[in-house]
Design an enzyme around this catalytic site. Structure first.
Site, PDB file in Angstrom:
ATOM      1  N   ASN A  10      21.016 -25.462   1.624  1.00 23.17           N
ATOM      2  CA  ASN A  10      20.094 -24.856   1.103  1.00 23.17           C
ATOM      3  C   ASN A  10      19.734 -25.521  -0.213  1.00 23.17           C
ATOM      4  OD1 ASN A  10      19.088 -22.752  -0.540  1.00 23.17           O
ATOM      5  ND2 ASN A  10      21.053 -21.718  -1.211  1.00 23.17           N
ATOM      6  N   TRP A  11      18.240 -25.812  -0.030  1.00 27.88           N
ATOM      7  CA  TRP A  11      17.640 -26.585  -1.095  1.00 27.88           C
ATOM      8  C   TRP A  11      17.280 -25.645  -2.163  1.00 27.88           C
ATOM      9  CZ3 TRP A  11      13.159 -29.936   1.951  1.00 27.88           C
ATOM     10  CH2 TRP A  11      13.921 -30.992   2.580  1.00 27.88           C
ATOM     11  N   LYS A  12      17.519 -24.677  -2.144  1.00 30.18           N
ATOM     12  CA  LYS A  12      16.872 -23.670  -3.371  1.00 30.18           C
ATOM     13  C   LYS A  12      15.751 -24.021  -3.743  1.00 30.18           C
ATOM     14  CE  LYS A  12      21.824 -23.520  -4.536  1.00 30.18           C
ATOM     15  NZ  LYS A  12      22.855 -23.042  -5.496  1.00 30.18           N
ATOM     16  N   HIS A  95      21.752 -14.279  -1.053  1.00 35.04           N
ATOM     17  CA  HIS A  95      22.530 -15.221  -1.735  1.00 35.04           C
ATOM     18  C   HIS A  95      22.843 -14.834  -3.251  1.00 35.04           C
ATOM     19  CE1 HIS A  95      23.145 -19.091  -3.996  1.00 35.04           C
ATOM     20  NE2 HIS A  95      23.443 -19.701  -2.683  1.00 35.04           N
ATOM     21  N   GLU A  97      22.566 -16.075  -5.886  1.00 28.55           N
ATOM     22  CA  GLU A  97      21.419 -15.936  -6.972  1.00 28.55           C
ATOM     23  C   GLU A  97      20.499 -15.140  -6.960  1.00 28.55           C
ATOM     24  OE1 GLU A  97      20.605 -20.174  -6.003  1.00 28.55           O
ATOM     25  OE2 GLU A  97      22.698 -20.952  -6.882  1.00 28.55           O
ATOM     26  N   GLU A 165      30.653 -17.241  -0.031  1.00 31.35           N
ATOM     27  CA  GLU A 165      30.472 -18.183  -1.007  1.00 31.35           C
ATOM     28  C   GLU A 165      31.293 -17.485  -2.198  1.00 31.35           C
ATOM     29  OE1 GLU A 165      27.003 -20.845  -0.168  1.00 31.35           O
ATOM     30  OE2 GLU A 165      26.217 -19.114  -1.130  1.00 31.35           O
ATOM     31  N   GLY A 171      27.663 -24.334  -7.406  1.00 36.37           N
ATOM     32  CA  GLY A 171      27.136 -25.285  -8.278  1.00 36.37           C
ATOM     33  C   GLY A 171      28.084 -25.542  -9.513  1.00 36.37           C
ATOM     34  N   SER A 211      30.227 -25.485  -3.699  1.00 35.74           N
ATOM     35  CA  SER A 211      30.523 -27.029  -4.144  1.00 35.74           C
ATOM     36  C   SER A 211      31.193 -27.843  -2.684  1.00 35.74           C
ATOM     37  CB  SER A 211      31.453 -27.085  -5.417  1.00 35.74           C
ATOM     38  OG  SER A 211      30.804 -26.509  -6.322  1.00 35.74           O
ATOM     39  N   GLY A 232      24.791 -26.429  -1.043  1.00 33.95           N
ATOM     40  CA  GLY A 232      23.584 -26.486  -2.051  1.00 33.95           C
ATOM     41  C   GLY A 232      23.277 -27.826  -2.281  1.00 33.95           C
ATOM     42  N   GLY A 233      23.871 -28.293  -3.408  1.00 27.80           N
ATOM     43  CA  GLY A 233      23.703 -29.407  -4.227  1.00 27.80           C
ATOM     44  C   GLY A 233      23.578 -30.699  -3.119  1.00 27.80           C
TER      45      GLY A 233
HETATM   46  C1  PEP Z   1      24.869 -22.426  -2.445  1.00 25.27           C
HETATM   47  O1  PEP Z   1      24.021 -22.304  -3.207  1.00 25.27           O
HETATM   48  O2  PEP Z   1      24.949 -21.740  -1.427  1.00 25.27           O
HETATM   49  C2  PEP Z   1      25.752 -23.637  -2.637  1.00 25.27           C
HETATM   50  C3  PEP Z   1      27.126 -23.343  -1.962  1.00 25.27           C
HETATM   51  O3  PEP Z   1      25.386 -24.317  -3.576  1.00 25.27           O
HETATM   52  P1  PEP Z   1      26.553 -25.586  -4.034  1.00 25.27           P
HETATM   53  O4  PEP Z   1      27.133 -26.382  -2.796  1.00 25.27           O
HETATM   54  O5  PEP Z   1      25.838 -26.525  -4.931  1.00 25.27           O
HETATM   55  O6  PEP Z   1      27.701 -24.956  -4.746  1.00 25.27           O
END
Ligand code: PEP
Length: 248
Positions: A10-12, A95, A97, A165, A171, A211, A232-233
């Protein structure tokens, strides 16, 4: 039949056409031998260029949201038909966010999920509790509501993916332990069994997200109910390939 693992990034709201194309070019050879399904969910405006960049590789391009109406007066929104036009297969829905910053509710998650399914897209439906909900022993109650309301009216639950999640792990660098993630995802599968039948629930892919990175992916992916990751990251760098190759 065993569930095929599925790793999605997920590049957000990150990357540009140039940096996205470069990362995909670097990832392509690294994920060539992957045994799992692989997707990158990119910002909508990057979809055409990233579909082109990923062509001929294991990487499928996904979206990060879809509107629930087929078309019409919804300024700024993007329909399932528009996504399909570019060969998009997956779409993240609900999601945390979007729930936190953009007013997403279980009702809008439900509408988006039904529209995505009706258009042949594979929704990645996100669920998960906040830290205060976990600490208040509300995790199961929160998940029950998100699953019951978010998936209301779904005819074939095997056509979607669930991403568990925990909001406190997204994050933050705080990952759920392997046991915590397994225990909660097992609970989600049990709940899906009650809603859609055990046979169907056993076919649903459930990802862990929060994460997840090159260092902790092996332990998480070794859990019997965890079928993949939503990343994500770590999907913004070539570490993503290490996660995709978790079994090597
Ligand atoms: C996400 O946004 O779906 C996510 C899991 O982010 P991260 O891996 O950065 O925690």
């Amino acid at each position: 039949m065993a569930r095929k693992p599925f790793i999605a990034g997920n590049w957000k709201m990150n990357m540009t056409v140039e940096s996205g194309k470069q990362l995909i070019a670097e990832l392509k050879p690294l994920v060539k031998e992957a045994k799992c399904d692989v997707a990158l969910c990119v910002p909508a405006i990057l979809i055409p260029a990233m579909v082109k960049a990923a062509k001929g590789s294991k990487i499928k391009i996904g979206a990060q949201n879809v509107h629930f109406a087929e078309r019409g007066a919804y300024t700024g929104e993007i329909s399932a038909e528009m996504l399909k036009d570019y060969g998009v297969k997956y779409v993240i829905i609900g999601h945390s966010e979007r729930r936190q910053y953009f007013g997403e509710t279980d009702d809008t998650v439900n509408k988006r999920t039904l529209t995505a399914l009706a258009n042949g897209l594979t929704p990645i439906v996100c669920v998960g509790e906040t830290l205060s909900e976990r600490e208040g022993n509300q995790t199961e109650k929160v998940l029950d509501k998100q699953l019951t309301e978010g998936l209301n009216g779904v005819e074939d639950v095997t056509k979607l993916v669930i991403a568990y999640e925990p909001v406190w792990a997204i994050g933050t660098g705080k990952t759920a332990t392997d046991e915590q993630a397994q225990e909660t995802i097992k609970y989600i599968r049990k709940k899906l069994g009650k809603l859609f039948g055990v046979k169907n629930a056993n076919k649903v892919k459930i990802q862990y997200g929060g994460s997840m990175n090159a260092g902790n992916c092996k332990g998480l992916m070794a859990q019997p109910d965890i079928d993949g990751g939503l990343i994500g990251g770590a999907s913004l760098k070539t570490d993503f390939a290490t996660i995709v190759n978790f079994d090597k």
